[in-house]
Design a protein around this motif. Structure first.
Motif, PDB file in Angstrom:
ATOM      1  N   ILE A 129       0.843  -1.205   0.000  1.00 34.30           N
ATOM      2  CA  ILE A 129       0.000   0.000   0.000  1.00 34.30           C
ATOM      3  C   ILE A 129       0.872   1.247   0.000  1.00 34.30           C
ATOM      4  N   ARG A 132       2.161   1.805  -3.467  1.00 33.35           N
ATOM      5  CA  ARG A 132       1.126   2.355  -4.356  1.00 33.35           C
ATOM      6  C   ARG A 132       0.920   3.844  -4.129  1.00 33.35           C
ATOM      7  N   ARG A 133       1.025   4.294  -2.873  1.00 29.16           N
ATOM      8  CA  ARG A 133       0.846   5.722  -2.609  1.00 29.16           C
ATOM      9  C   ARG A 133       2.022   6.535  -3.156  1.00 29.16           C
ATOM     10  N   PRO A 153      -5.188   8.416   2.288  1.00 29.35           N
ATOM     11  CA  PRO A 153      -5.395   7.157   1.558  1.00 29.35           C
ATOM     12  C   PRO A 153      -4.502   6.029   2.064  1.00 29.35           C
ATOM     13  N   TYR A 157      -6.571   2.911   3.569  1.00 27.46           N
ATOM     14  CA  TYR A 157      -6.483   1.665   2.807  1.00 27.46           C
ATOM     15  C   TYR A 157      -5.780   0.578   3.620  1.00 27.46           C
ATOM     16  N   SER A 158      -4.827   0.975   4.455  1.00 25.84           N
ATOM     17  CA  SER A 158      -4.170   0.001   5.331  1.00 25.84           C
ATOM     18  C   SER A 158      -5.168  -0.590   6.320  1.00 25.84           C
ATOM     19  N   LEU A 160      -8.480  -0.702   5.992  1.00 28.37           N
ATOM     20  CA  LEU A 160      -9.438  -1.524   5.251  1.00 28.37           C
ATOM     21  C   LEU A 160      -8.852  -2.898   4.965  1.00 28.37           C
ATOM     22  N   SER A 161      -7.574  -2.940   4.618  1.00 34.96           N
ATOM     23  CA  SER A 161      -6.918  -4.218   4.346  1.00 34.96           C
ATOM     24  C   SER A 161      -6.902  -5.101   5.583  1.00 34.96           C
ATOM     25  N   ASP A 167     -11.884  -1.934  -1.077  1.00 30.41           N
ATOM     26  CA  ASP A 167     -11.472  -0.553  -1.313  1.00 30.41           C
ATOM     27  C   ASP A 167     -12.664   0.353  -1.584  1.00 30.41           C
ATOM     28  N   SER A 168     -13.770  -0.222  -2.049  1.00 35.84           N
ATOM     29  CA  SER A 168     -14.965   0.578  -2.332  1.00 35.84           C
ATOM     30  C   SER A 168     -15.562   1.204  -1.080  1.00 35.84           C
ATOM     31  N   TYR A 170     -13.843   2.895   0.962  1.00 33.69           N
ATOM     32  CA  TYR A 170     -12.943   3.995   1.327  1.00 33.69           C
ATOM     33  C   TYR A 170     -13.696   5.317   1.484  1.00 33.69           C
TER      34      TYR A 170
END
Length: 406
Positions: A129, A132-133, A153, A157-158, A160-161, A167-168, A170
């Protein structure tokens, strides 16, 4: 009473002061020196004692039977307190709880954080993650808002993982979390109820369809042989989602801001990655994303020749403790990535010490381990903007320009 001290105390109940670091630390410094245990009677708030010295905050943290989290765990306006007390009856997060309820529920999470949160699988996901950022920074071609485009983000996102959420989710979780930090009682209550319902549905789903994530682990956890109710599970997940998101995002953006302001420290960290653990700790101290927590005295208690009466509320100012001159004798206002020891209280102290402290350090370290080897240049592109809030806060905006390798 000295009007300057009165004003300094009232500043702690003024959200806009937290968006002005110079003004905030002037007030806290005055209180530490002249009134470290100070009665604050601010317009719109129920009165409370402000405790601003590191040693005193640790003392109260140890005395958890004499100072309880409930019924007033965080500072908020009296009108919002009344509304919150009458709101969602099922939502009781860890910050609202005391023993005998707090310990067993905390143990549920402690087991997961101890056995899984820092394992190779989670580390790998967090590192991905972070990558990706930083890739997203490259896509933005040398200019972005670190707080908006990168830090929030990355942290959300971390989370959520870890929770096993798509991811939806978020946008929804981000918006609800932001509304929790505002001053509008209706928005606050709607966000609180929205988060509770969302995670109650998640917990219910995981009971019938178990997976290998923290949400499923929580939904199937037991206390004294009894599975957590959907409300208990949802309350625990709300704690993880909100606390884990805001705090890490604040340290990522605030830590980078500190490195920009102190280029010699940026060079030191980039040249010697072995200092990353101490650098992360210093960023956490420097930012102090959780500004304060409240406690309520269960009995009369003497502190620095002041008697705190049973039923009185006490504000523990972590923002003050982390700049206490008696602890940071070599200059608390110097940012030093090699600082050791670093006895900051950003994660609290005592039985309510932050459950995810080790995970937060790992996430922050993972982000900077990814960014710094690729960073050729970075500068501010406009004024940083801090959150106006008395509880959790950090940078809302950090506009920068930069050059990356790759």
């Amino acid at each position: 009473m000295d009007p300057r001290i009165r004003a300094a105390g009232q500043a702690l109940a003024t959200p806009s002061v937290y968006a002005d670091e110079e003004r905030l630390h002037q007030a806290l410094g005055l209180l530490r020196r002249q009134a470290p245990v100070h009665w604050v009677d601010a317009p719109g708030y129920r009165p409370f004692w402000a405790v601003t010295r590191h040693a005193d905050i640790m003392e109260i943290g140890r005395a958890n039977r004499r100072f309880r989290n409930g019924p007033r765990p965080v500072l908020m306006p009296a009108a919002m307190e009344r509304r919150a007390a009458a709101a969602e009856p099922g939502l009781r997060t860890l910050i609202h709880l005391d023993d005998p309820d707090h310990g067993p529920l905390r143990a549920v999470g402690a087991d997961w954080f101890r056995t899984r949160a820092l394992g190779d699988e989670v580390r790998g996901r967090i590192a991905d993650i972070a990558r990706r950022r930083v890739d997203r920074m490259a896509e933005l071609r040398g200019a972005c808002d670190i707080a908006v485009d990168v830090a929030h983000p990355f942290s959300l996102y971390s989370i959520l993982s870890l929770l096993g959420l798509p991811d939806s989710d978020y946008r929804r979780i981000l918006e609800l979390t932001r509304r929790l930090r505002g001053s509008d009682p209706d928005a606050f209550l709607a966000a609180q109820a929205g988060l509770f319902r969302h995670f109650q549905a998640v917990a219910t789903d995981r009971v019938s369809r178990p997976t290998e994530d923290l949400a499923s682990y929580t939904a199937h956890a037991r206390i004294d042989g009894e599975r957590l109710s959907s409300g208990e599970a949802a309350s625990f997940l709300v704690t993880i989602a909100t606390a884990g998101h805001d705090t890490v995002a604040s340290v990522v953006s605030g830590g980078l801001h500190a490195l920009i302001d102190h280029p010699e420290q940026l060079d030191r960290l980039r040249d010697d990655p072995s200092v990353m653990p101490s650098a992360v700790n210093e960023m956490i101290r420097w930012v102090t994303p959780t500004k304060s927590f409240m406690r309520t005295a269960t009995e009369d208690y003497d502190l620095r020749e002041v008697t705190i009466r049973a039923g009185d509320a006490v504000l523990l100012s972590y923002a003050s403790a982390n700049r206490d001159e008696s602890v940071y004798t070599d200059d608390p206002f110097r940012f030093d990535v090699t600082r050791s020891p670093n006895r900051h209280l950003s994660f609290g102290f005592g039985p309510h010490h932050c459950l995810g402290a080790a995970l937060a350090r790992m996430e922050i370290g993972a982000f900077f381990a990814e960014l710094l080897p690729r960073l050729r240049r970075i500068e501010l592109a406009g004024p940083p903007v801090l959150t106006a809030g008395t509880f959790v806060g950090g940078l809302r905006h950090l506009p920068v320009t930069y050059e990356l390798n790759g």
